[in-house]
Design a protein around this motif. Structure first.
Motif, short mmCIF file in Angstrom:
data_model
loop_
_atom_site.label_atom_id
_atom_site.label_comp_id
_atom_site.label_asym_id
_atom_site.label_seq_id
_atom_site.Cartn_x
_atom_site.Cartn_y
_atom_site.Cartn_z
N UNK A 180 8.10 6.08 5.14
CA UNK A 180 7.90 5.60 3.77
C UNK A 180 6.66 6.27 3.17
N UNK A 181 6.89 7.31 2.36
CA UNK A 181 5.78 8.09 1.81
C UNK A 181 5.09 7.39 0.65
N UNK A 182 5.74 6.37 0.06
CA UNK A 182 5.21 5.77 -1.16
C UNK A 182 5.46 6.71 -2.32
N UNK A 183 4.61 6.63 -3.31
CA UNK A 183 4.73 7.52 -4.46
C UNK A 183 4.36 8.94 -4.06
N UNK A 184 5.06 9.92 -4.61
CA UNK A 184 4.71 11.32 -4.34
C UNK A 184 4.22 11.96 -5.63
N UNK A 185 3.01 12.47 -5.58
CA UNK A 185 2.40 13.03 -6.78
C UNK A 185 3.00 14.39 -7.14
N UNK A 186 3.25 14.62 -8.43
CA UNK A 186 3.64 15.98 -8.82
C UNK A 186 2.44 16.93 -8.79
N UNK A 187 1.23 16.37 -8.64
CA UNK A 187 0.02 17.19 -8.59
C UNK A 187 -0.50 17.20 -7.17
N UNK A 189 -1.55 19.08 -3.38
CA UNK A 189 -2.42 20.20 -3.04
C UNK A 189 -3.87 19.95 -3.34
N UNK A 190 -4.29 18.70 -3.34
CA UNK A 190 -5.70 18.39 -3.50
C UNK A 190 -6.49 18.93 -2.32
N UNK A 191 -7.80 18.93 -2.47
CA UNK A 191 -8.65 19.56 -1.46
C UNK A 191 -9.01 18.61 -0.32
N UNK A 192 -8.56 17.38 -0.41
CA UNK A 192 -8.93 16.40 0.60
C UNK A 192 -8.42 16.81 1.97
N UNK A 193 -9.23 16.55 3.00
CA UNK A 193 -8.82 16.90 4.36
C UNK A 193 -7.89 15.85 4.94
N UNK A 194 -7.97 14.64 4.45
CA UNK A 194 -7.17 13.57 5.03
C UNK A 194 -6.01 13.12 4.14
N UNK A 195 -6.20 13.14 2.84
CA UNK A 195 -5.21 12.52 1.96
C UNK A 195 -4.37 13.51 1.18
N UNK A 196 -4.35 14.75 1.60
CA UNK A 196 -3.66 15.77 0.81
C UNK A 196 -2.15 15.65 0.91
N UNK A 197 -1.44 16.48 0.15
CA UNK A 197 0.00 16.51 0.22
C UNK A 197 0.69 15.75 -0.89
N UNK A 198 -0.10 14.99 -1.64
CA UNK A 198 0.48 14.29 -2.78
C UNK A 198 1.18 13.00 -2.39
N UNK A 199 1.14 12.62 -1.10
CA UNK A 199 1.81 11.39 -0.65
C UNK A 199 0.87 10.20 -0.77
N UNK A 200 1.37 9.15 -1.37
CA UNK A 200 0.59 7.92 -1.47
C UNK A 200 0.14 7.44 -0.08
N UNK A 201 1.04 7.52 0.90
CA UNK A 201 0.70 6.99 2.23
C UNK A 201 -0.54 7.67 2.80
N UNK A 202 -0.74 8.97 2.52
CA UNK A 202 -1.91 9.69 3.05
C UNK A 202 -3.17 9.35 2.26
#
Ligand SMILES: [Zn+2]
Length: 397
Positions: A180-187, A189-202
């Motif tokens: 369950x990824x939650x919401x997936x961002x159309x934006x 590729x953020x620079x975060x090391x832990x929360x990247x990928x656009x997935x709410x779950x991350x």
């Protein structure tokens, strides 16, 4: 150069007023879809014929009307003066305004039937400002109006926080996870090391971890996470964890999305029997569905509207409301959120009757600015720290 000339031209034009792109009535809810913010909201009750008039400043509305539904005969909006739009709601029965929510994409009003005396009082009060931000509206049992400073406005005082043992325990619940990824961002590729990928779950895992790290560093509050990795957990199990651990507070962390990319900012939700506005109802439906992933069974849980809220739960709700107020202040300082902060909604995860619980939507992954913040190490730490400090302030009371 042409771009520069265009920029200069735009700079010379005064800021465009917010426009109303849609108006609809759905039962007791009246929703005006907006393309920008509203400066102030004022309301006025009128008799013979009975109607509720709502003035929106900073809004330029072309004439538009909507068919009625339920106890509402019809609604219409149009220009009142150069800087104000007027919304008129025709009523079949006496009704007053129970809740008002404004964000960058909609104004949502909830009306509630009133007895003749209450309606007459509302008419006698005249035109008055309607609070729409950071004010907690505990109207689920009183049916009172939302106007600030009302004599008859019974908001129960927040109950004292409770605690087990010397140091209270908070359970942080990063939403979604695993399949369950939650919401997936159309934006993405953020620079975060832990929360990247656009997935709410991350994103929400990174924020919850940042909050946990801050709480552990300060040492005033014990902390547990419902998940500390990318695992899927049923909603009922999240509540069960909080109960089993005898948590003093459950904070479920999510990130939002909306069809309108300009919607942004954080929101905090606490439990109620019914969602306080159409937006909260839609959101609860989405989060309760676990992001639409097959295999998640929410049918076992009774519809929140059917749940009778007993004394224990009412007390728990008051503690939750108290914490939500603290959280609103802390988030405002850290992030500068905009728009409506607080709603009540029937999120399944808030239904642990004996554990005070709030659900925070930390921002909109559908908005480019919020998405960049939510997917950056710095943004995740800032939001996590704001949540941690609100938890500490709550238990320090
Ligand atoms: Zn979510």
């Amino acid at each position: 150069m042409r771009a520069l000339a265009l920029l200069l031209l735009l700079a010379a034009t005064p800021a465009a007023a917010t426009r109303v792109t849609d108006l609809r009535v759905d039962g007791p809810f009246v929703t005006a879809t907006l393309d920008g913010p509203v400066e102030t909201v004022k309301a006025l009750s009128l008799d013979a014929p009975r109607r509720l008039v709502v003035d929106l400043s900073g809004v330029d509305a072309a004439r538009r009307s909507a068919k009625g539904s339920g106890d509402i005969t019809a609604a219409r909006i149009g220009p009142f003066d150069a800087a104000t739009a007027r919304l008129v709601i025709d009523l079949k029965v006496p009704m007053t305004l129970a809740a008002a929510a404004v964000d960058g994409s909609a104004l949502t009003l909830r009306l509630t039937p009133a007895d003749a005396a209450a309606f007459a009082r509302a008419v006698a009060r005249g035109r008055r400002p309607v609070p729409t931000t950071a004010r907690l509206i505990a109207d689920f049992d009183t049916g009172d109006e939302v106007f600030a400073g009302d004599q008859g406005d019974v908001a129960p005082p927040p109950a004292a926080p409770r605690r087990h043992g010397a140091r209270p325990l908070v359970v942080l619940d990063p939403g979604h996870g695993g399949k369950d990824a939650g919401t997936i961002s159309p934006y993405a590729g953020g620079a975060s090391t832990t929360g990247a990928g656009g997935y709410e779950k991350n994103v929400v895992l990174a924020i919850a971890r940042a909050a946990a790290a801050e709480l552990r560093k300060d040492g005033q509050v014990r902390v547990k996470l419902t998940r500390d990795d990318d695992t899927f957990i049923e909603l009922n199990e999240r509540v069960a964890i909080a109960r089993r651990e005898k948590a003093d507070l459950l904070v479920s962390v999510h990130a939002d999305s909306a069809p309108n990319p300009s919607a942004r900012g954080a929101s905090v939700y606490t439990l109620s029997e019914t969602a306080s506005d159409a937006v909260a109802a839609r959101l609860a439906a989405r989060e309760n569905a676990g992001g639409g992933v097959p295999g998640i069974d929410t049918s076992a849980a009774p519809d929140v509207g059917d749940v009778l809220i007993g004394m224990t739960q009412r007390e728990t709700m008051n503690v939750s409301v108290g914490f939500a107020e603290t959280l609103a202040k802390s988030m405002a300082q850290a992030i500068g959120f905009r728009g409506e902060f607080h709603h009540f909604a029937g999120f399944l995860v808030l239904k642990a009757a004996d554990v005070p619980a709030v659900l925070i939507e930390t921002g909109y992954l559908s908005n480019p600015d919020d998405a960049a913040l939510l997917q950056s190490d710095d943004g995740e730490k800032r939001i996590g720290r704001a949540i941690a400090h609100a938890i500490e302030a709550h238990f320090a009371r």
